[in-house]
Write an enzyme that holds these catalytic residues in place. Structure first.
Site, PDB file in Angstrom:
ATOM      1  N   ASN A  62       0.837  -1.216   0.000  1.00 24.90           N
ATOM      2  CA  ASN A  62       0.000   0.000   0.000  1.00 24.90           C
ATOM      3  C   ASN A  62       0.864   1.256   0.000  1.00 24.90           C
ATOM      4  OD1 ASN A  62       0.480  -0.986   2.681  1.00 24.90           O
ATOM      5  ND2 ASN A  62      -1.088   0.360   3.514  1.00 24.90           N
ATOM      6  N   GLU A  64       0.443   5.198   0.657  1.00 24.76           N
ATOM      7  CA  GLU A  64      -0.448   6.238   1.182  1.00 24.76           C
ATOM      8  C   GLU A  64      -0.004   7.633   0.739  1.00 24.76           C
ATOM      9  OE1 GLU A  64      -0.911   5.475   5.395  1.00 24.76           O
ATOM     10  OE2 GLU A  64      -2.069   3.657   4.969  1.00 24.76           O
ATOM     11  N   CYS A  73      -4.228   0.838  -2.399  1.00 25.68           N
ATOM     12  CA  CYS A  73      -4.060  -0.432  -1.685  1.00 25.68           C
ATOM     13  C   CYS A  73      -3.012  -1.307  -2.376  1.00 25.68           C
ATOM     14  CB  CYS A  73      -5.371  -1.209  -1.663  1.00 25.68           C
ATOM     15  SG  CYS A  73      -6.688  -0.459  -0.706  1.00 25.68           S
ATOM     16  N   GLU A  75      -3.138  -4.472  -3.089  1.00 24.15           N
ATOM     17  CA  GLU A  75      -3.667  -5.390  -4.103  1.00 24.15           C
ATOM     18  C   GLU A  75      -3.748  -4.716  -5.456  1.00 24.15           C
ATOM     19  OE1 GLU A  75      -4.814  -4.749  -1.096  1.00 24.15           O
ATOM     20  OE2 GLU A  75      -5.868  -6.440  -0.207  1.00 24.15           O
ATOM     21  N   CYS A 112     -10.180  -5.078   0.270  1.00 23.01           N
ATOM     22  CA  CYS A 112     -11.314  -4.161   0.417  1.00 23.01           C
ATOM     23  C   CYS A 112     -12.226  -4.241  -0.812  1.00 23.01           C
ATOM     24  CB  CYS A 112     -10.809  -2.733   0.632  1.00 23.01           C
ATOM     25  SG  CYS A 112     -10.242  -1.938  -0.888  1.00 23.01           S
ATOM     26  N   CYS A 115     -10.751  -3.047  -4.125  1.00 20.92           N
ATOM     27  CA  CYS A 115      -9.772  -3.998  -4.668  1.00 20.92           C
ATOM     28  C   CYS A 115     -10.476  -5.211  -5.250  1.00 20.92           C
ATOM     29  CB  CYS A 115      -8.778  -4.424  -3.591  1.00 20.92           C
ATOM     30  SG  CYS A 115      -7.585  -3.112  -3.211  1.00 20.92           S
TER      31      CYS A 115
HETATM   32  N1  THU Z   1      -5.326  -1.360   2.449  1.00 23.21           N
HETATM   33  C1  THU Z   1      -4.806  -2.194   1.502  1.00 23.21           C
HETATM   34  O1  THU Z   1      -3.669  -2.027   1.064  1.00 23.21           O
HETATM   35  N2  THU Z   1      -5.580  -3.204   1.060  1.00 23.21           N
HETATM   36  C2  THU Z   1      -6.851  -3.452   1.493  1.00 23.21           C
HETATM   37  O2  THU Z   1      -7.522  -4.302   0.929  1.00 23.21           O
HETATM   38  C3  THU Z   1      -7.381  -2.721   2.631  1.00 23.21           C
HETATM   39  C4  THU Z   1      -6.649  -1.499   3.008  1.00 23.21           C
HETATM   40  C5  THU Z   1      -4.512  -0.235   2.898  1.00 23.21           C
HETATM   41  C6  THU Z   1      -5.047   1.102   2.474  1.00 23.21           C
HETATM   42  C7  THU Z   1      -4.458   2.008   3.532  1.00 23.21           C
HETATM   43  O3  THU Z   1      -3.150   2.362   3.136  1.00 23.21           O
HETATM   44  C8  THU Z   1      -4.378   1.126   4.757  1.00 23.21           C
HETATM   45  O4  THU Z   1      -4.475  -0.217   4.296  1.00 23.21           O
HETATM   46  C9  THU Z   1      -5.482   1.381   5.787  1.00 23.21           C
HETATM   47  O5  THU Z   1      -6.739   1.309   5.202  1.00 23.21           O
END
Ligand code: THU
Length: 160
Positions: A62, A64, A73, A75, A112, A115
């Site tokens: 991920n 940010e 994310c 994925e 999520c 994704c």
């Molecule tokens: N996140 C992912 O990388 N994948 C997911 O399926 C759920 C959330 C990340 C996004 C963000 O950087 C952190 O997790 C908190 O939501």
């Protein structure tokens, strides 16, 4: 009036040692890339590793952003990278792991909703299912034989 009941199925592995070595390797690569995540805001790190039918492994973590929605994310970082570099390859398997810097994630962390929709696009395009394995930092690993198990009533191009 009638009700529609949707059922789904997952396989639970209590430890990684129950998995084939190919999947153990994929999970290890997901753990390694998870540690490189850029997660200064959530302190929640996610790693994803894809095995393609050309033998390549594509990784993502991920990423940010101070403008929160501009981040992405793990994925989608992985799957978009696979689509960009190997557009002809099929994605066979996906391993996901997530860990918080503040408390240990013991339950499997599923992808999520956004994704799932992104993964669905690739599964439809390649006309073959993607096996998805997901876990927390420690504990059980869940396996879905296809993205469809995680996203019933999938929206796809056939509706357009
Ligand atoms: N996140 C992912 O990388 N994948 C997911 O399926 C759920 C959330 C990340 C996004 C963000 O950087 C952190 O997790 C908190 O939501």
């Amino acid at each position: 009036m009638k009700n529609i009941t949707v059922t789904t199925q997952l396989t639970v592995f209590e430890t990684a040692t129950e998995l084939p070595s190919e999947i153990q390797n994929l999970l290890e690569q997901a753990i390694t890339i998870r540690k490189k995540a850029s997660a200064p805001y959530s302190n929640f790190r996610v790693g994803a590793a894809l095995l393609l039918d050309n033998g390549k492994i594509v990784l993502g973590s991920n990423q940010e952003n101070a403008a929160y929605p501009s981040g992405l994310c793990a994925e989608r970082v992985a799957i978009f990278q696979a689509g960009a570099i190997y557009p002809e390859a099929k994605i066979l398997k996906m391993a996901i792991t997530a860990a918080s810097d503040t408390n240990q994630t013991k339950s499997p962390i599923p992808p999520c909703g956004a994704c799932r929709q992104a993964i669905a696009e690739y599964e439809f395009k390649q006309e073959d299912p993607i096996e998805i394995y997901f876990m927390g930092e420690v504990g059980a690993i869940y396996k879905s034989d296809s993205l469809k198990n995680l996203l019933p009533f999938t929206f796809d191009k056939n509706f357009l």
